[in-house]
Scaffold this motif. Structure first.
Motif, short mmCIF file in Angstrom:
data_model
loop_
_atom_site.label_atom_id
_atom_site.label_comp_id
_atom_site.label_asym_id
_atom_site.label_seq_id
_atom_site.Cartn_x
_atom_site.Cartn_y
_atom_site.Cartn_z
N ASN A 2 0.82 -1.19 0.00
CA ASN A 2 0.00 0.00 0.00
C ASN A 2 0.87 1.26 0.00
O ASN A 2 1.49 1.60 1.00
CB ASN A 2 -0.92 -0.02 1.22
CG ASN A 2 -1.97 1.05 1.18
OD1 ASN A 2 -1.71 2.18 0.79
ND2 ASN A 2 -3.17 0.69 1.59
N GLU A 4 0.06 4.39 -0.04
CA GLU A 4 -0.39 5.42 0.89
C GLU A 4 0.07 5.13 2.32
O GLU A 4 0.51 6.03 3.03
CB GLU A 4 -1.91 5.54 0.83
CG GLU A 4 -2.45 6.70 1.65
CD GLU A 4 -3.96 6.83 1.53
OE1 GLU A 4 -4.54 7.37 2.48
OE2 GLU A 4 -4.53 6.41 0.50
N LEU A 5 -0.01 3.88 2.73
CA LEU A 5 0.42 3.53 4.09
C LEU A 5 1.93 3.67 4.25
O LEU A 5 2.41 4.07 5.31
CB LEU A 5 -0.02 2.11 4.45
CG LEU A 5 -1.52 1.92 4.66
CD1 LEU A 5 -1.83 0.47 5.00
CD2 LEU A 5 -2.05 2.86 5.74
N LYS A 8 2.43 7.33 4.71
CA LYS A 8 1.96 7.76 6.03
C LYS A 8 2.86 7.28 7.16
O LYS A 8 2.87 7.87 8.23
CB LYS A 8 0.52 7.27 6.27
CG LYS A 8 -0.51 8.07 5.53
CD LYS A 8 -1.90 7.59 5.88
CE LYS A 8 -2.94 8.45 5.19
NZ LYS A 8 -4.30 8.06 5.54
N SER A 9 3.59 6.21 6.94
CA SER A 9 4.46 5.70 7.99
C SER A 9 5.71 6.57 8.18
O SER A 9 6.34 6.54 9.22
CB SER A 9 4.88 4.26 7.69
OG SER A 9 5.79 4.20 6.61
N TYR A 13 5.89 12.53 6.70
CA TYR A 13 4.60 12.58 6.02
C TYR A 13 3.87 13.90 6.26
O TYR A 13 3.43 14.56 5.31
CB TYR A 13 3.71 11.41 6.45
CG TYR A 13 2.34 11.45 5.81
CD1 TYR A 13 2.19 11.11 4.47
CD2 TYR A 13 1.22 11.87 6.53
CE1 TYR A 13 0.95 11.16 3.86
CE2 TYR A 13 -0.02 11.93 5.92
CZ TYR A 13 -0.15 11.58 4.59
OH TYR A 13 -1.38 11.65 3.98
N TYR A 61 10.02 -4.95 1.96
CA TYR A 61 8.74 -5.63 1.71
C TYR A 61 8.95 -6.81 0.77
O TYR A 61 8.33 -7.86 0.92
CB TYR A 61 7.74 -4.63 1.12
CG TYR A 61 6.41 -5.24 0.79
CD1 TYR A 61 5.44 -5.42 1.78
CD2 TYR A 61 6.11 -5.65 -0.51
CE1 TYR A 61 4.22 -5.99 1.48
CE2 TYR A 61 4.88 -6.22 -0.82
CZ TYR A 61 3.94 -6.38 0.18
OH TYR A 61 2.72 -6.95 -0.11
N LYS A 89 4.15 2.24 13.54
CA LYS A 89 3.33 2.44 12.35
C LYS A 89 3.55 1.31 11.35
O LYS A 89 2.60 0.79 10.77
CB LYS A 89 3.65 3.78 11.68
CG LYS A 89 3.11 4.98 12.39
CD LYS A 89 3.49 6.25 11.64
CE LYS A 89 3.10 7.49 12.39
NZ LYS A 89 3.54 8.71 11.68
N ASN A 92 1.65 -1.62 12.74
CA ASN A 92 0.20 -1.42 12.66
C ASN A 92 -0.32 -1.46 11.22
O ASN A 92 -1.43 -1.91 10.97
CB ASN A 92 -0.21 -0.11 13.32
CG ASN A 92 0.02 -0.12 14.82
OD1 ASN A 92 0.10 -1.18 15.43
ND2 ASN A 92 0.15 1.05 15.41
N TYR A 93 0.47 -0.98 10.29
CA TYR A 93 0.07 -0.97 8.88
C TYR A 93 0.40 -2.29 8.19
O TYR A 93 0.14 -2.45 6.99
CB TYR A 93 0.75 0.17 8.12
CG TYR A 93 0.38 1.57 8.56
CD1 TYR A 93 -0.79 1.84 9.28
CD2 TYR A 93 1.20 2.65 8.25
CE1 TYR A 93 -1.12 3.13 9.66
CE2 TYR A 93 0.87 3.94 8.63
CZ TYR A 93 -0.28 4.17 9.34
OH TYR A 93 -0.60 5.46 9.71
N ASN A 94 1.03 -3.23 8.91
CA ASN A 94 1.44 -4.52 8.34
C ASN A 94 2.28 -4.36 7.07
O ASN A 94 2.05 -5.04 6.07
CB ASN A 94 0.22 -5.40 8.05
CG ASN A 94 -0.48 -5.84 9.31
OD1 ASN A 94 0.17 -6.26 10.26
ND2 ASN A 94 -1.80 -5.71 9.33
N LEU A 95 3.23 -3.44 7.13
CA LEU A 95 4.05 -3.17 5.95
C LEU A 95 5.18 -4.19 5.79
O LEU A 95 5.61 -4.45 4.67
CB LEU A 95 4.64 -1.76 6.03
CG LEU A 95 3.63 -0.62 5.96
CD1 LEU A 95 4.33 0.72 6.16
CD2 LEU A 95 2.88 -0.65 4.63
#
Length: 171
Positions: A2, A4-5, A8-9, A13, A61, A89, A92-95
């Motif tokens: 993602n 966007e995530l 944002k992380s 940002y 990733y 982050k 939480n975002y599972n990146l």
């Protein structure tokens, strides 16, 4: 993955969403780890730092464990508090995988594998000059890569506007 995530992380940002004026600059500079030799990158070249961050997180990733070292160097440029926020982050975002997060969270750099990969290097270099992450630079552009990145961002914005107008006409 993602986009966007990932954006944002980043600890930058919110900075990219501002006018990037002196007040915003002061806030950005307040999260620098002054004890890190690499902090000059975060301090003087936030656009490059952001491109490196987003590029490296994508490498991680994809499972490139050798990129952990580069991420740790980037994380050392920010305060411990910001580093904890960023890792949270990412969780939480599972990146990233738990294994990669664990490696990033370790305090030692000695146990982290390092390997130069030409294609990874070239992907990141191209990203810095072409701004694929849509980073909007509102302050004065000092470096060639900031100028080309800003130009690419503007061109993509105009192309998107034209594309949307054509799409609207066809509907």
């Amino acid at each position: 993955m993602n986009r966007e995530l990932i954006a944002k992380s980043s600890p930058l940002y919110e900075y990219w969403q501002t006018n990037q004026d002196s007040k915003n600059e002061t806030q950005r500079l307040s999260i620098i780890n002054k004890n890190s030799p690499a902090s000059v990158l975060f301090e003087n070249e936030p656009y490059k730092w952001e491109n490196l961050y987003q590029s490296i997180i994508r490498e991680l990733y994809r499972g490139d464990k050798e990129s952990v070292f580069a991420m740790k160097v980037l994380l050392e440029t920010i305060t411990q508090e910001e580093k904890i926020k960023l890792v949270n982050k990412i969780k939480n975002y599972n990146l990233l995988s738990r294994e990669i997060i664990s490696l990033i969270s370790e305090n030692s750099l000695e146990s982290i594998p390092r390997k130069f990969k030409i294609f990874r290097f070239l992907r990141i270099l191209v990203a810095i000059y072409t701004n694929p992450y849509g980073i909007e630079l509102k302050s004065k552009k000092k470096h060639l890569y900031e100028k080309t990145g800003s130009l690419m961002h503007t061109l993509r914005s105009y192309i998107l506007i034209v594309f949307n107008k054509i799409k609207a006409l066809n509907n």
